[in-house]
Design an enzyme around this catalytic site. Structure first.
Site, PDB file in Angstrom:
ATOM      1  N   GLY A  64       0.827  -1.212   0.000  1.00 43.22           N
ATOM      2  CA  GLY A  64       0.000   0.000   0.000  1.00 43.22           C
ATOM      3  C   GLY A  64       0.854   1.251   0.000  1.00 43.22           C
ATOM      4  O   GLY A  64       0.655   2.159   0.801  1.00 43.22           O
ATOM      5  N   ALA A  65       1.805   1.298  -0.952  1.00 45.59           N
ATOM      6  CA  ALA A  65       2.721   2.450  -1.021  1.00 45.59           C
ATOM      7  C   ALA A  65       2.137   3.599  -1.846  1.00 45.59           C
ATOM      8  O   ALA A  65       2.763   4.648  -1.963  1.00 45.59           O
ATOM      9  CB  ALA A  65       4.054   2.014  -1.617  1.00 45.59           C
TER      10      ALA A  65
ATOM     11  N   PHE B 105      -0.066   6.541   4.570  1.00 49.40           N
ATOM     12  CA  PHE B 105       1.093   6.112   5.380  1.00 49.40           C
ATOM     13  C   PHE B 105       2.174   5.450   4.501  1.00 49.40           C
ATOM     14  O   PHE B 105       3.358   5.670   4.697  1.00 49.40           O
ATOM     15  CB  PHE B 105       0.691   5.097   6.455  1.00 49.40           C
TER      16      PHE B 105
ATOM     17  N   TYR C  93     -14.083  -3.763  10.987  1.00 48.93           N
ATOM     18  CA  TYR C  93     -12.792  -3.077  10.815  1.00 48.93           C
ATOM     19  C   TYR C  93     -11.945  -3.236  12.084  1.00 48.93           C
ATOM     20  O   TYR C  93     -10.791  -3.680  12.038  1.00 48.93           O
ATOM     21  CB  TYR C  93     -12.991  -1.600  10.485  1.00 48.93           C
TER      22      TYR C  93
END
Ligand code: NDP
Ligand code: 8X3
Length: 248
Positions: free
Chosen positions: A9-10, A14, A146
């Site tokens: 998740g680049a 974050f 979640y």
């Protein structure tokens, strides 16, 4: 030897901040995410700091093992890819959203860790940093699945440490509170107005706060393992437990 960090998740938030921060500190990056154009953009921005960039859905078990299982010399695996979908009460939620959160936040973390760990154990060197959430510990209305996926990440991190005792491989669980990224835009399915209300009139964490924390964690002396960190903006804290009072 120059150190390498693999970031899931680049492409945003974050993960992107970590890519930029670690690159600025001289690290090499292995960037992953689903949005190819974002990966290409980041590769262009960070140039020779990028060891490789891999379009990857962490839910795709076969692809994760194929693409990550053969990578050598990974010093840090940052399991960051994740999402929240919806804020409805459990009886109204879209069951597909629950599936997607479990597939991404639980199974994605399992797959990436299982694919990368063997080479870390073989090298007797490495660090797995798992991004959880305050929602994994503190329940709130609409946090249902979640929060539960992040509770899994917390316990998984501790169990990994138990497995890895006797090796020099480290594991850290990092639980951020409210931070402004694309997180709320994703949670509210593109409703920008609803998303921006989450941060209105307050000063949330920013992705760089998380990048700096991850960098600090992985740069402790080799004999030190930071087990867990919980980090919130000053503007966020707990309220009293809720009590329903309409019994008369
Ligand atoms: P963003 O939405 O900005 O970033 C999420 C990242 O995850 C994107 O790069 C996205 O990339 C990636 N991602 C999502 N699903 C997948 C998938 N199936 N496969 C691969 N990559 C995926 O949010 P944040 O940066 O805020 O979130 C990062 C992590 O931090 C998440 O795990 C989130 O739960 C957690 N967190 C966030 C908080 C916040 O308030 N922002 C607080 C606490 C924890 P792409 O779409 O290109 O695949
Ligand atoms: C994100 C923080 O409080 O919105 O994980 O669930 S919260």
């Amino acid at each position: 030897m120059t150190k390498s960090i693999l970031i899931t998740g680049a492409t945003s938030g974050f993960g992107k901040a970590c890519a930029e921060y670690f690159a600025a500190q001289g690290w090499l990056l292995i960037l992953t995410g689903r949005r190819v154009e974002r990966l290409e953009q980041l590769q262009k921005q960070l140039g020779d700091r990028v060891r490789c960039s891999i379009p990857l859905d962490v839910c795709d078990r076969k692809l994760v093992f194929e693409k990550l299982g053969s990578l050598a010399d990974i010093d840090v695996l940052l399991n960051n890819a994740g999402l929240a979908l919806g804020l409805e009460p459990s009886w109204e939620t879209d069951i597909n959203d629950w599936d997607t959160m479990v597939d991404t936040n639980v199974k994605g973390v399992m797959y990436c860790t299982r694919a990368v760990l063997p080479q870390m154990v073989k090298n007797n060197r490495g660090h797995v940093v798992n991004i959880g959430s305050i929602a994994g510990r503190w329940p709130y209305p609409g946090g249902n699945v979640y929060g539960s996926t992040k509770a899994f990440v917390q316990q998984f991190s501790r169990n990994l440490r138990a497995d890895l005792l006797g090796t020099q491989v480290r594991v850290t669980y990092l639980a951020p509170g409210m931070a402004e990224s694309e997180f709320s835009k994703v949670r509210f399915k593109g409703n920008n107005e609803q998303a921006s209300k989450v941060y209105q009139g307050t000063e949330p964490l920013i992705p760089q706060d998380i990048a700096e924390t991850v960098f600090w964690v992985v740069n402790r002396p080799a004999h030190v393992n930071i087990n867990a960190i919980e980090i919130m903006p000053v503007d966020q804290a707990w309220g009293p437990l809720a009590v329903h009072r309409e019994k008369d």
